[in-house]
Design a protein around this motif. Structure first.
Motif, PDB file in Angstrom:
ATOM      1  N   SER A 204      27.193   1.852  29.619  1.00  0.00           N
ATOM      2  CA  SER A 204      27.353   1.054  28.638  1.00  0.00           C
ATOM      3  C   SER A 204      25.900   0.092  27.987  1.00  0.00           C
ATOM      4  O   SER A 204      26.079  -0.364  26.839  1.00  0.00           O
ATOM      5  N   LYS A 205      24.905   0.412  28.751  1.00  0.00           N
ATOM      6  CA  LYS A 205      23.747  -0.212  28.464  1.00  0.00           C
ATOM      7  C   LYS A 205      22.597   1.012  28.068  1.00  0.00           C
ATOM      8  O   LYS A 205      22.617   2.021  28.558  1.00  0.00           O
ATOM      9  N   LYS A 206      21.823   0.645  27.283  1.00  0.00           N
ATOM     10  CA  LYS A 206      20.829   1.595  26.714  1.00  0.00           C
ATOM     11  C   LYS A 206      19.973   2.044  27.751  1.00  0.00           C
ATOM     12  O   LYS A 206      19.474   3.034  27.788  1.00  0.00           O
ATOM     13  N   ASP A 207      19.375   0.995  28.551  1.00  0.00           N
ATOM     14  CA  ASP A 207      18.253   1.313  29.469  1.00  0.00           C
ATOM     15  C   ASP A 207      18.939   1.837  30.645  1.00  0.00           C
ATOM     16  O   ASP A 207      18.170   2.004  31.814  1.00  0.00           O
ATOM     17  N   GLN A 208      20.211   1.646  30.822  1.00  0.00           N
ATOM     18  CA  GLN A 208      20.775   2.003  32.097  1.00  0.00           C
ATOM     19  C   GLN A 208      20.402   1.309  33.471  1.00  0.00           C
ATOM     20  O   GLN A 208      20.321   1.763  34.353  1.00  0.00           O
TER      21      GLN A 208
END
Length: 326
Positions: A204-208
């Motif tokens: 769910s986060k862009k930078d994981q």
């Protein structure tokens, strides 16, 4: 699988040190709640959970130990040893079990394990660590369930181990092992939920990458879920491990099945959940501290000893740069 990078620590050493550090710090912080939980578990009367917690705390502070601090931290040594050794062994074998599963199933590097894989790895590591640390937990339960002023109470861990061996033999060290093994399901459920929540959050986060807050939320939700679902085994284990400090010899108590029937008959369903409230107060922050220390330590150690390329946390990155510290 446990090769050491030049001038660095092996992944297995990182896992062990991280688990050991996490177990030590979290146990010291929440030990008083562990005493309250244990007293409620071995109490066969029926009191409302919250009021009983307060009553037990008042009794400990007023009537036990040379000082209040000593009373609240009675049995700390076996609790520290059991938790630190247990976490260290668990994390070490948990990593090793995942590597074995990856090899057996022919996963490519970076392939995500399934829930069944995590369940198998957690169960295997949990069983091994539970068997090896059970003697420590027997002493811990007996110390936490008694006052230091009671006749026959264990004054320390070594005394307790000797007393058990003298009066009960080797078998005495493994009281409560059966419900403990059933309790491995707790760790298995916890780790499945924890790993899945982390993966969901990373996606769910862009930078994981996962922050410390992400770790706290994932560990708290997972522990509440697994802890509530499997709590009765802890109470049954505590009842099997307790003893009468005033008795001149060990009186054999009921077995596992008769004890469960006895609790059901005399205390009802709520009897299996005595001490749940202080247990959740204890294990949720304890787990948060444990995994914050564990995840941050396993991130920091490879960088401190020059083998960041072999970072064992590369499959579960935890914190952004600048958010590593606790």
């Amino acid at each position: 699988m446990t090769s050491t990078h030049k001038n660095g620590l092996s992944p297995a050493s990182v896992e062990t040190i991280a688990g050991l550090s996490a177990g030590l710090i979290s146990t010291i912080i929440v030990h008083p709640l562990d005493i309250i939980k244990t007293r409620l578990q071995v109490d066969t009367s029926s009191h409302p959970l919250l009021n009983s917690s307060r009553a037990v705390l008042r009794d400990i502070l007023r009537n036990e130990g040379p000082t209040r601090f000593a009373a609240l931290y009675r049995g700390l040594t076996p609790n520290l040893l059991g938790n630190s050794a247990g976490w260290a062994l668990y994390f070490l074998w948990y990593r090793e079990a995942q590597d074995v599963i990856r090899n057996l199933r022919g996963y490519n590097l970076g392939t995500q394990l399934t829930s069944v894989d995590y369940l198998a790895a957690s169960s295997a590591s949990g069983i091994l660590s539970a068997v090896l640390t059970n003697p420590i937990w027997v002493v811990k339960t007996r110390m936490l369930s008694t006052s230091a002023t009671q006749t026959g109470a264990y004054p320390g861990m070594i005394f307790g181990l000797r007393a058990i061996y003298k009066t009960e033999g080797i078998r005495g060290f493994f009281h409560g092992l059966t419900p403990t093994l059933f309790g491995v399901s707790h760790g298995a459920l916890y780790f499945v939920a924890y790993e899945r929540l982390k993966e969901w959050r990373k996606v769910s986060k862009k930078d994981q990458t996962l922050t410390n807050l992400d770790t706290i939320v994932a560990s708290s939700l997972s522990k509440t879920f697994a802890g509530t679902l499997t709590y009765p085994h802890q109470l049954v284990r505590a009842r099997l491990q307790t003893y009468d400090p005033g008795a001149t010899k060990r009186v054999k108590g009921p077995g596992l099945v008769p004890l469960i029937q006895q609790i059901w008959r005399n205390e009802g369903v709520i009897g299996f959940y005595k001490g749940l409230f202080p247990n959740l107060l204890r294990v949720v922050p304890s787990t948060c501290v444990t995994f914050l220390v564990y995840e941050n330590t396993r991130w920091a150690l490879p960088r401190m000893f020059g083998n960041a390329d072999d970072d064992p946390s590369n499959r579960t990155t935890v914190a952004r740069k600048g958010e590593r510290a606790l």
